[in-house]
Design a protein around this motif. Sequence first.
Motif, PDB file in Angstrom:
ATOM      1  N   TRP A   1       0.865  -1.191   0.000  1.00 24.59           N
ATOM      2  CA  TRP A   1       0.000   0.000   0.000  1.00 24.59           C
ATOM      3  C   TRP A   1       0.893   1.230   0.000  1.00 24.59           C
ATOM      4  O   TRP A   1       1.997   1.210   0.548  1.00 24.59           O
ATOM      5  CB  TRP A   1      -0.895  -0.031   1.244  1.00 24.59           C
TER       6      TRP A   1
ATOM      7  N   SER B   1      -1.154   9.733   6.190  1.00 24.75           N
ATOM      8  CA  SER B   1      -1.774   9.754   4.859  1.00 24.75           C
ATOM      9  C   SER B   1      -2.899  10.773   4.754  1.00 24.75           C
ATOM     10  O   SER B   1      -3.605  10.808   3.749  1.00 24.75           O
ATOM     11  CB  SER B   1      -2.307   8.358   4.512  1.00 24.75           C
TER      12      SER B   1
ATOM     13  N   ASP C   1     -13.825   8.493   5.077  1.00 22.17           N
ATOM     14  CA  ASP C   1     -12.627   8.206   4.299  1.00 22.17           C
ATOM     15  C   ASP C   1     -11.569   7.541   5.167  1.00 22.17           C
ATOM     16  O   ASP C   1     -10.894   6.591   4.739  1.00 22.17           O
ATOM     17  CB  ASP C   1     -12.088   9.493   3.694  1.00 22.17           C
TER      18      ASP C   1
ATOM     19  N   ARG D   1      -9.998   3.789   4.652  1.00 18.95           N
ATOM     20  CA  ARG D   1      -8.558   3.578   4.539  1.00 18.95           C
ATOM     21  C   ARG D   1      -8.080   2.572   5.590  1.00 18.95           C
ATOM     22  O   ARG D   1      -7.292   1.672   5.295  1.00 18.95           O
ATOM     23  CB  ARG D   1      -7.822   4.908   4.690  1.00 18.95           C
TER      24      ARG D   1
END
Length: 553
Positions: free
Chosen positions: A227, A324, A527, A531
């Motif tokens: 990832w 991230s 979100d 993730r």
Amino acid sequence: MSSPAEPQPEQVELVAVVDQGQAGIRLDQFLMDRTRHLGITRSKIQAWIKSGFATVDGRPCLRPGRRLATGERLELGKIPPQAALQPENRTLRILYYDDDLVVLNKPAGLVVHPAPGLDHGTLVHRLLHHFPELSQLEGARPGIVHRLDKDTTGLMAVALTEAARLRLTASFAERGVKKVYLALVHGRPDSSGLVDAPIGRHPTSKTRMAVVAKGGKPAHSEYTLLWTAPGDRFSLLCVRILSGRTHQIRVHMQHIDHPLLGDPTYCPAAHASWQSAIPGLNMVLQRPMLHAWKLGLPHPRSEEPMDFQVAPPKDMFQTILVGSRTTQRVGLIGMPGCGKSLLLADLAGQGIPVWSADRAVAELYRPGQNGWELLRRRYGERFTPMPTEPVDKKALLQAMRDIPGLRREVEAMIHPLVKHHLHAFWKTNYAARVTVAEVPLLLESGWTSGFDLIVGLACDPHRRRDWLRAHRGWDDNLLADMESWQWPEEKKLQSCGLVINNPGTREGLAQVALRLSRVLRWLRNQDVRRRLAHVQALVIPAPQREYHDSTAR
């Protein structure tokens, strides 16, 4: 519970001279040959040498591998008694144990075994409390057959008997043990790779290892990319080591220019420069992000294959989530007079960074600015009659209405400047959780790729046209022209990810702004959950046993 056996003082005192037939032998081998009748292990001889108990021609020699020359005089001083290892009643997370071995999940911050200057607080001290039979094994590292760095988490196997220790040691030496790690590294490596690079002591730093051209031991690491964070900031790798050198993964990842996140020893400062710009990242990134994920080995007694896997710790997931994070870029559109600027002001009042294309154009049209200069060079003084005055927007607007093709010509010059202005706004607000940009021609200009969400503000057409007539002096012809330059309202709103309504009052619009900010926050949280679920699916077996206090010994 029995107490550890008291170790006896070593009665070793040796003086010897290297004869011609022994020239070239290693120091540790020479001393081991001379003390073989005492049953002293080679590892203990090496430890004594490194501690300064051996001299060559009267000078201490700390290198077990030093080659001896004929006639050199060797002395091995009497070794002081070793302090007893004291058990410590601290928690261990045990995955498996029987009479021969234990497999555990080591936490970060825990040193595996005692060392000079460190005689308490190690994994060995905890093991002695939970498994007192280890006190019957020799040395300061009872049962330890492999190690993890202090801040590396994850799977370790420990032998509980001398027979198990010898068999497990042989399995490691014969590469019969599978060791797979998870690592967070800077940047984005290739999808897979093999690092074949020998590792030895760093030429100038005694505490570091390095890839060396001469004198290193063979080291092989295979990795697979699992990832990558947005913008290729960092990546999650699965790394299998085919050898077991000190700091192997950390050194190999630095060697391919993708050092571990949080590694103060092997990560150049240039790689970590982006971390400080992300709020909260340095708070969770407190160690090298390395986790011993999978361990496969033959049982030391039955030789049956055993496989273990343990999920990474919380701080690794936190680093992934916080590191991230990206700014939620929201574009706000609507027909002329729908209330976009008022809504933008309400959002700014909530502390959300906002940007307006109209304001950017006004700045570009000031004397000496890029937009002003472009128009003056292209059209002379027609729209910039005074060198100290901004662009005459009324004259420019009328010309764009009257002259076919002029509007598109002006847009081709000014829109790139506006877009550059927008990118500068995003860069300035890099750490913000959300930004909102009002861009009336966002859809028409094709800029949607830079946004995460397009929000359309709907308003009663009669009310907004009445407002434009009353407050901006637009007549029906100008209204028709301005609306013809944009997509029809129905098409605009159908292209939006979210549509909100202007209720027609200032107070009502302020409430709409509050509800919008809550929806945006909810979307960000969704979100994050997506993730997290994606990364967990990659690294946590289903079902994965949850550890509670009852699982610790």
